[in-house]
Design a protein around this motif. Structure first.
Motif, PDB file in Angstrom:
ATOM      1  N   TYR A 170       6.125  83.434   1.913  1.00 54.21           N
ATOM      2  CA  TYR A 170       6.613  82.638   0.784  1.00 54.21           C
ATOM      3  C   TYR A 170       7.804  81.746   1.179  1.00 54.21           C
ATOM      4  CZ  TYR A 170       9.907  86.574   0.558  1.00 54.21           C
ATOM      5  OH  TYR A 170      10.827  87.549   0.870  1.00 54.21           O
ATOM      6  N   HIS A 172      11.211  79.136  -2.005  1.00 51.75           N
ATOM      7  CA  HIS A 172      10.008  79.659  -2.664  1.00 51.75           C
ATOM      8  C   HIS A 172       9.376  78.510  -3.436  1.00 51.75           C
ATOM      9  CE1 HIS A 172       7.272  82.262  -4.847  1.00 51.75           C
ATOM     10  NE2 HIS A 172       7.699  83.311  -4.123  1.00 51.75           N
ATOM     11  N   ASP A 173       8.049  78.512  -3.469  1.00 49.56           N
ATOM     12  CA  ASP A 173       7.368  77.457  -4.219  1.00 49.56           C
ATOM     13  C   ASP A 173       7.732  77.518  -5.705  1.00 49.56           C
ATOM     14  OD1 ASP A 173       6.142  76.647  -1.890  1.00 49.56           O
ATOM     15  OD2 ASP A 173       4.286  77.775  -2.265  1.00 49.56           O
TER      16      ASP A 173
END
Length: 324
Positions: free
Chosen positions: A257, A289-290
């Protein structure tokens, strides 16, 4: 008449001339005395006239007054004041640090005090232990309770100074006083002797505001805004508030991640989790983190690529303050 002798004293012969009587000395004429007196008066008057007619004496031409010797005593030298020691007394005792528990990210040391000034900015200074390590005191008038290693695999050995005295410094530390299920897991502190550490300046800090959704890097009082939105802990796993510091920075490829960006680990741990991911620690960190907006994490601060890159460039020991 012949040369006959007489039988008595000779009698005055009446027909012989009388002897002359000596004359008394003659008196000086009065006129001559007056002349002398007048001459004396004229001479005295002339001297007076000369004195009155002489030019006045100016200040510059006046003879200087004779110096008067004073009886002033010689000044006494001013004694140099002895500085008053500040804070705790010096301690020069020798300690075997190997006999003390080591402070590191996995340590739980009940004797370490929890930080009592969580939102106060640390001093612009950090400490690193000399030799193999430095003893740590909870109370400098008692015995040491642990030691700070000079090196550790997960760092945490460059620690910010939060208070400085003549002989001591108080610093932030890694580790915990207790795990959440058994006590207070908040940021811990300890005292170090100045003679046991090397002090160095620290010119940066990180300031986070959860309510304003901002992250700033502050250098010499000047803030650089590096984020205007980010993710933080959920209600059950909140991001710990207050001050901590950057413990270590590293890339962990196994954590997909993060997309290969560094993770910037802090000295403070979760207020609700005893451990995480199978480890005996639950360290809070900045990372990419996305999904990175709002209360969505287990306590970490999720940021974008620009922010994590700038944070990863900061030196270890940089203070971080997380405000509500």
């Amino acid at each position: 008449m012949g040369d006959a002798e007489t039988d008595g004293p000779a009698a005055v012969e009446p027909d012989a001339p009388q002897a002359q009587r000596p004359q008394a000395p003659s008196r000086r004429p009065r006129s001559a005395w007056l002349v002398s007196v007048l001459a004396a008066v004229l001479i005295a008057g002339g001297l007076a006239a000369v004195w009155l007619l002489r030019p006045p004496m100016t200040e510059a031409s006046a003879p200087p007054p004779s110096p008067t010797r004073s009886a002033t005593a010689a000044p006494r030298p001013t004694p140099t004041p002895t500085p008053t020691p500040t804070g705790f007394a010096a301690n020069t005792a020798a300690y075997d640090v190997a006999a003390l528990p080591q402070v590191n990210v996995f340590a739980v040391v009940p004797g370490l005090p929890v930080d009592d000034a969580a939102f106060t900015t640390p001093l612009p200074e950090q400490a690193v232990a000399l030799g193999s390590g430095a003893p740590i005191w909870a109370d400098p008038t008692a015995q040491p309770v642990a030691y700070l290693p000079h090196e550790f695999a997960y760092d945490g050995t460059a620690v910010p100074v939060v208070e400085e005295q003549e002989h001591w410094v108080r610093v932030l530390l890694t580790g915990r006083q207790a795990v959440p299920s058994q006590g207070n897991p908040a940021q811990v502190t300890g005292w170090l002797r100045k003679g046991d550490v090397q002090l160095a300046p620290s010119d940066a800090s990180v300031v986070v505001s959860i309510s304003a959704r901002t992250i700033d890097i502050v250098r010499a009082g000047v803030a650089e805004r590096i984020a205007t939105d980010f993710g933080w802990g959920q209600d059950g796993t909140p991001t710990p508030l207050g001050r901590s510091f950057i413990m270590t920075t590293r890339v962990v490829p196994e954590y997909g991640y993060t997309r290969g960006y560094p993770i910037v680990y802090l000295s403070v741990q979760s207020p609700t989790l005893d451990g995480f991911g199978g480890a005996d620690a639950a360290v809070v960190a900045f990372h990419y983190h996305d999904a990175r907006s709002g209360p969505i994490s287990n306590g970490c601060l999720r940021v974008d690529p620009t922010a994590i890159t700038k944070l990863s460039e900061l030196p270890l020991g940089t203070p971080v303050i997380v405000n509500p």
